[in-house]
Write a protein that holds these residues in place. Structure first.
Motif, PDB file in Angstrom:
ATOM      1  N   LEU A   1     -14.939 -75.364  -7.583  1.00 52.79           N
ATOM      2  CA  LEU A   1     -15.548 -76.646  -7.246  1.00 52.79           C
ATOM      3  C   LEU A   1     -14.433 -77.670  -7.339  1.00 52.79           C
ATOM      4  CD1 LEU A   1     -18.786 -76.400  -9.450  1.00 52.79           C
ATOM      5  CD2 LEU A   1     -18.431 -75.533  -7.129  1.00 52.79           C
ATOM      6  N   ILE A   2     -14.040 -78.254  -6.201  1.00 52.30           N
ATOM      7  CA  ILE A   2     -12.860 -79.106  -6.192  1.00 52.30           C
ATOM      8  C   ILE A   2     -13.214 -80.519  -5.760  1.00 52.30           C
ATOM      9  CG2 ILE A   2     -12.239 -78.318  -3.852  1.00 52.30           C
ATOM     10  CD1 ILE A   2      -9.268 -78.711  -4.706  1.00 52.30           C
ATOM     11  N   VAL A   3     -12.586 -81.508  -6.414  1.00 52.29           N
ATOM     12  CA  VAL A   3     -12.838 -82.919  -6.126  1.00 52.29           C
ATOM     13  C   VAL A   3     -11.595 -83.722  -6.466  1.00 52.29           C
ATOM     14  CG1 VAL A   3     -13.745 -83.441  -8.450  1.00 52.29           C
ATOM     15  CG2 VAL A   3     -14.508 -84.804  -6.478  1.00 52.29           C
ATOM     16  N   ASP A   4     -11.402 -84.827  -5.768  1.00 48.42           N
ATOM     17  CA  ASP A   4     -10.386 -85.816  -6.128  1.00 48.42           C
ATOM     18  C   ASP A   4     -11.115 -86.972  -6.786  1.00 48.42           C
ATOM     19  OD1 ASP A   4      -7.835 -87.175  -6.163  1.00 48.42           O
ATOM     20  OD2 ASP A   4      -8.587 -88.416  -4.519  1.00 48.42           O
ATOM     21  N   SER A   5     -10.870 -87.208  -8.061  1.00 48.61           N
ATOM     22  CA  SER A   5     -11.692 -88.154  -8.810  1.00 48.61           C
ATOM     23  C   SER A   5     -10.897 -88.816  -9.923  1.00 48.61           C
ATOM     24  CB  SER A   5     -12.894 -87.422  -9.410  1.00 48.61           C
ATOM     25  OG  SER A   5     -13.608 -88.238 -10.308  1.00 48.61           O
ATOM     26  N   GLN A   6     -11.244 -90.078 -10.201  1.00 46.09           N
ATOM     27  CA  GLN A   6     -10.606 -90.806 -11.297  1.00 46.09           C
ATOM     28  C   GLN A   6     -11.578 -91.142 -12.425  1.00 46.09           C
ATOM     29  OE1 GLN A   6      -7.792 -93.983 -10.233  1.00 46.09           O
ATOM     30  NE2 GLN A   6      -8.095 -93.467  -8.077  1.00 46.09           N
ATOM     31  N   THR A   7     -12.887 -91.122 -12.128  1.00 46.25           N
ATOM     32  CA  THR A   7     -13.863 -91.515 -13.132  1.00 46.25           C
ATOM     33  C   THR A   7     -15.172 -90.783 -12.898  1.00 46.25           C
ATOM     34  OG1 THR A   7     -14.923 -93.422 -14.190  1.00 46.25           O
ATOM     35  CG2 THR A   7     -14.727 -93.469 -11.785  1.00 46.25           C
TER      36      THR A   7
ATOM     37  N   TYR B   1     -21.797 -66.534 -12.949  1.00 49.00           N
ATOM     38  CA  TYR B   1     -20.722 -66.632 -11.971  1.00 49.00           C
ATOM     39  C   TYR B   1     -19.522 -67.311 -12.627  1.00 49.00           C
ATOM     40  CZ  TYR B   1     -24.222 -65.524  -8.474  1.00 49.00           C
ATOM     41  OH  TYR B   1     -25.205 -64.899  -7.748  1.00 49.00           O
ATOM     42  N   GLU B   2     -18.362 -66.695 -12.499  1.00 48.64           N
ATOM     43  CA  GLU B   2     -17.158 -67.342 -13.000  1.00 48.64           C
ATOM     44  C   GLU B   2     -16.902 -68.578 -12.145  1.00 48.64           C
ATOM     45  OE1 GLU B   2     -12.404 -66.504 -13.615  1.00 48.64           O
ATOM     46  OE2 GLU B   2     -13.783 -64.821 -13.535  1.00 48.64           O
ATOM     47  N   THR B   3     -16.738 -69.706 -12.802  1.00 49.79           N
ATOM     48  CA  THR B   3     -16.637 -70.996 -12.102  1.00 49.79           C
ATOM     49  C   THR B   3     -15.440 -71.767 -12.623  1.00 49.79           C
ATOM     50  OG1 THR B   3     -19.056 -71.031 -11.924  1.00 49.79           O
ATOM     51  CG2 THR B   3     -17.889 -73.093 -11.480  1.00 49.79           C
ATOM     52  N   GLN B   4     -14.708 -72.386 -11.724  1.00 56.19           N
ATOM     53  CA  GLN B   4     -13.557 -73.186 -12.101  1.00 56.19           C
ATOM     54  C   GLN B   4     -13.617 -74.525 -11.364  1.00 56.19           C
ATOM     55  OE1 GLN B   4      -9.795 -71.290 -11.331  1.00 56.19           O
ATOM     56  NE2 GLN B   4      -8.656 -72.655 -12.680  1.00 56.19           N
ATOM     57  N   VAL B   5     -13.542 -75.604 -12.103  1.00 56.53           N
ATOM     58  CA  VAL B   5     -13.515 -76.938 -11.510  1.00 56.53           C
ATOM     59  C   VAL B   5     -12.065 -77.363 -11.358  1.00 56.53           C
ATOM     60  CG1 VAL B   5     -14.113 -79.372 -11.824  1.00 56.53           C
ATOM     61  CG2 VAL B   5     -15.773 -77.581 -12.412  1.00 56.53           C
ATOM     62  N   ILE B   6     -11.717 -77.821 -10.157  1.00 52.39           N
ATOM     63  CA  ILE B   6     -10.355 -78.238  -9.846  1.00 52.39           C
ATOM     64  C   ILE B   6     -10.342 -79.739  -9.581  1.00 52.39           C
ATOM     65  CG2 ILE B   6      -8.342 -77.847  -8.390  1.00 52.39           C
ATOM     66  CD1 ILE B   6      -9.264 -75.323  -9.841  1.00 52.39           C
TER      67      ILE B   6
ATOM     68  N   VAL C   1     -16.792 -74.398 -19.302  1.00 53.29           N
ATOM     69  CA  VAL C   1     -16.405 -74.279 -17.900  1.00 53.29           C
ATOM     70  C   VAL C   1     -14.911 -74.556 -17.775  1.00 53.29           C
ATOM     71  CG1 VAL C   1     -16.686 -75.213 -15.565  1.00 53.29           C
ATOM     72  CG2 VAL C   1     -18.686 -74.952 -17.060  1.00 53.29           C
ATOM     73  N   SER C   2     -14.195 -73.681 -17.085  1.00 53.31           N
ATOM     74  CA  SER C   2     -12.753 -73.825 -16.908  1.00 53.31           C
ATOM     75  C   SER C   2     -12.435 -75.004 -15.985  1.00 53.31           C
ATOM     76  CB  SER C   2     -12.176 -72.535 -16.319  1.00 53.31           C
ATOM     77  OG  SER C   2     -10.812 -72.695 -15.986  1.00 53.31           O
ATOM     78  N   VAL C   3     -11.401 -75.781 -16.354  1.00 51.54           N
ATOM     79  CA  VAL C   3     -10.970 -76.929 -15.554  1.00 51.54           C
ATOM     80  C   VAL C   3      -9.460 -76.854 -15.358  1.00 51.54           C
ATOM     81  CG1 VAL C   3     -10.949 -79.439 -15.319  1.00 51.54           C
ATOM     82  CG2 VAL C   3     -12.778 -78.340 -16.631  1.00 51.54           C
ATOM     83  N   SER C   4      -9.011 -77.099 -14.125  1.00 48.72           N
ATOM     84  CA  SER C   4      -7.586 -77.197 -13.830  1.00 48.72           C
ATOM     85  C   SER C   4      -7.320 -78.541 -13.164  1.00 48.72           C
ATOM     86  CB  SER C   4      -7.125 -76.067 -12.901  1.00 48.72           C
ATOM     87  OG  SER C   4      -7.220 -74.819 -13.543  1.00 48.72           O
ATOM     88  N   VAL C   5      -6.229 -79.184 -13.554  1.00 50.96           N
ATOM     89  CA  VAL C   5      -5.852 -80.470 -12.978  1.00 50.96           C
ATOM     90  C   VAL C   5      -4.556 -80.284 -12.199  1.00 50.96           C
ATOM     91  CG1 VAL C   5      -5.336 -82.902 -13.408  1.00 50.96           C
ATOM     92  CG2 VAL C   5      -6.931 -81.673 -14.922  1.00 50.96           C
TER      93      VAL C   5
ATOM     94  N   ILE D   1     -14.385 -71.634  -2.068  1.00 52.36           N
ATOM     95  CA  ILE D   1     -14.042 -72.985  -2.490  1.00 52.36           C
ATOM     96  C   ILE D   1     -15.122 -73.935  -2.002  1.00 52.36           C
ATOM     97  CG2 ILE D   1     -12.396 -74.890  -2.268  1.00 52.36           C
ATOM     98  CD1 ILE D   1     -10.180 -72.820  -1.956  1.00 52.36           C
ATOM     99  N   HIS D   2     -15.703 -74.677  -2.938  1.00 51.97           N
ATOM    100  CA  HIS D   2     -16.764 -75.633  -2.628  1.00 51.97           C
ATOM    101  C   HIS D   2     -16.222 -77.031  -2.883  1.00 51.97           C
ATOM    102  CE1 HIS D   2     -21.349 -76.588  -3.020  1.00 51.97           C
ATOM    103  NE2 HIS D   2     -20.703 -77.501  -2.305  1.00 51.97           N
ATOM    104  N   THR D   3     -16.056 -77.825  -1.810  1.00 53.94           N
ATOM    105  CA  THR D   3     -15.439 -79.139  -1.933  1.00 53.94           C
ATOM    106  C   THR D   3     -16.489 -80.233  -2.079  1.00 53.94           C
ATOM    107  OG1 THR D   3     -15.390 -79.812   0.410  1.00 53.94           O
ATOM    108  CG2 THR D   3     -13.679 -78.277  -0.335  1.00 53.94           C
TER     109      THR D   3
END
Length: 365
Positions: A29-35, A55-60, A80-84, A104-106
């Motif tokens: 699950l990917i997003v461009d976010s500041q807040t 389901y193995e899930t990773q937020v990007i 939940v795993s998070v990568s920056v 990939i879910h945007t």
């Protein structure tokens, strides 16, 4: 000409099987976010529901903007795993090659545009959810145009309202936002509140005017945004600005009524969160708001062109007998459980995931 919207009858064909073990290849699950905002809350709820369904899930997060994103703490608390990332395409491609995401879910403009255009190099399907219902201006208008125009490159696209879906460059499926946490008891709070971004499309200026018309009552505003300074400088004494909240879970029980005077919307997470705590909502009938708010059942809807009616329905709520108020609170809880819970919505999304990876939900592992 409006685009074709795929009917919401896919639930009828969803297999009843559920996965029994975690996926070795993650769903991104990917997003461009500041807040924090509605999109980020949606990602939190989706990631939590996917993980609970094994389901193995990773937020990007696309980029580090110099301070720790509050979403990271929320997701970490839910394991939940998070990568920056660092905002570079090479980093995205390198991480995709290393983790080999199943899908990939945007979410949001930038992440959606980039991942859809890079799909041939990502070696996995790309699906996108469109959340924004407002009309954009300036640079955001260009992002919005590119976002909608590149929808055709996705393997599947979802929208949170029919209006948003009709503006995309490909047939899209309308799927509701949803909430995982459902309070067992309705809020007994008394605050009259606004919760959301302080921007023109959300209508916080209308909330300020409502407070001005009702000096005998206290009004509370939770959120931040470009209008905060101007609103705070001209607000009445009975309106308190609390600013952005990292976590609303301890605040919702203090709220008795939510006011959502938006000019444009999709399907706002704040409305669903309020209902999940048994809080009735007075809202403008924009976007998919009428799907969540049933007039005189779990709240009230007004025309977006007649904000003065906020005052009428607020007075109506304040003069309701206690037993009628409790009945509306119970209706609010029931409406979320039946239509906007993870159990109600996630199976439809998993069915679409399975289509784009050519697997049944039972084998999406």
């Amino acid at each position: 000409m409006s685009k074709k919207v795929i009917p919401e009858n896919i639930r009828k064909s969803i297999p009843e099987t559920t996965p029994a073990r975690s996926a070795s290849r993650p769903i991104w699950l990917i997003v461009d976010s500041q807040t924090l905002g509605g999109i980020e809350t949606h990602i939190q709820e989706l990631a939590t529901a996917l993980k609970a369904s094994h389901y193995e899930t990773q937020v990007i997060l696309w980029q580090d903007y110099g301070q720790t994103h509050p979403l990271i703490a929320r997701l970490t608390a839910r394991a939940v795993s998070v990568s920056v990332l660092d905002g570079k395409l090479s980093s995205l491609l390198r991480l995709a090659k290393h983790t080999r995401p199943l899908l990939i879910h945007t979410h949001g403009y930038k992440a959606g545009i980039l991942c859809r255009l890079l799909k041939p190099f990502l070696s996995c399907p790309v699906v996108s959810t469109y959340h924004a219902g407002e009309t954009c201006h300036g640079r955001l208008a260009l992002y919005d145009m590119a976002d909608r125009a590149t929808a055709c490159f996705a393997n599947a696209t979802f929208a949170v309202s029919h209006n948003i879906a009709s503006r995309l460059s490909r047939p899209s499926i309308v799927l509701d936002n949803f909430i995982n946490h459902l309070s067992q008891t309705a809020s007994q709070g008394h605050q009259i509140a606004f919760v959301g971004r302080l921007s023109h499309e959300k209508g916080p200026d209308r909330f300020v005017e409502l407070a001005r018309r009702c000096p005998a009552f206290q009004f509370d505003c939770y959120g931040d945004g470009p209008l905060k300074t101007a609103l705070a400088q001209n607000c009445p004494a009975n309106l308190h600005f609390h600013g952005m909240q990292a976590d609303m879970s301890d605040i919702w029980p203090n709220i008795g009524l939510l006011i959502m005077p938006s000019r444009h919307e999709g399907l706002p997470m704040a409305a669903l969160e309020a209902l999940s705590f048994g809080i009735p909502v007075i809202a403008t009938a924009v976007g998919a708001m009428s799907r969540a708010i049933i007039h005189d059942h779990n709240g009230w809807l007004i025309s977006p062109d007649e904000p003065e009616n906020l005052h009428y329905w607020l007075n109506h709520w304040l003069t309701l007998p206690a037993e009628q108020r409790m009945h509306m609170r119970q209706q609010a809880l029931r409406s979320v459980r039946e239509q906007f819970s993870a159990e109600a919505v996630l199976p439809a999304l998993l069915a679409q995931y399975s289509l784009v990876v050519n697997l049944t939900p039972a084998k999406l592992i």
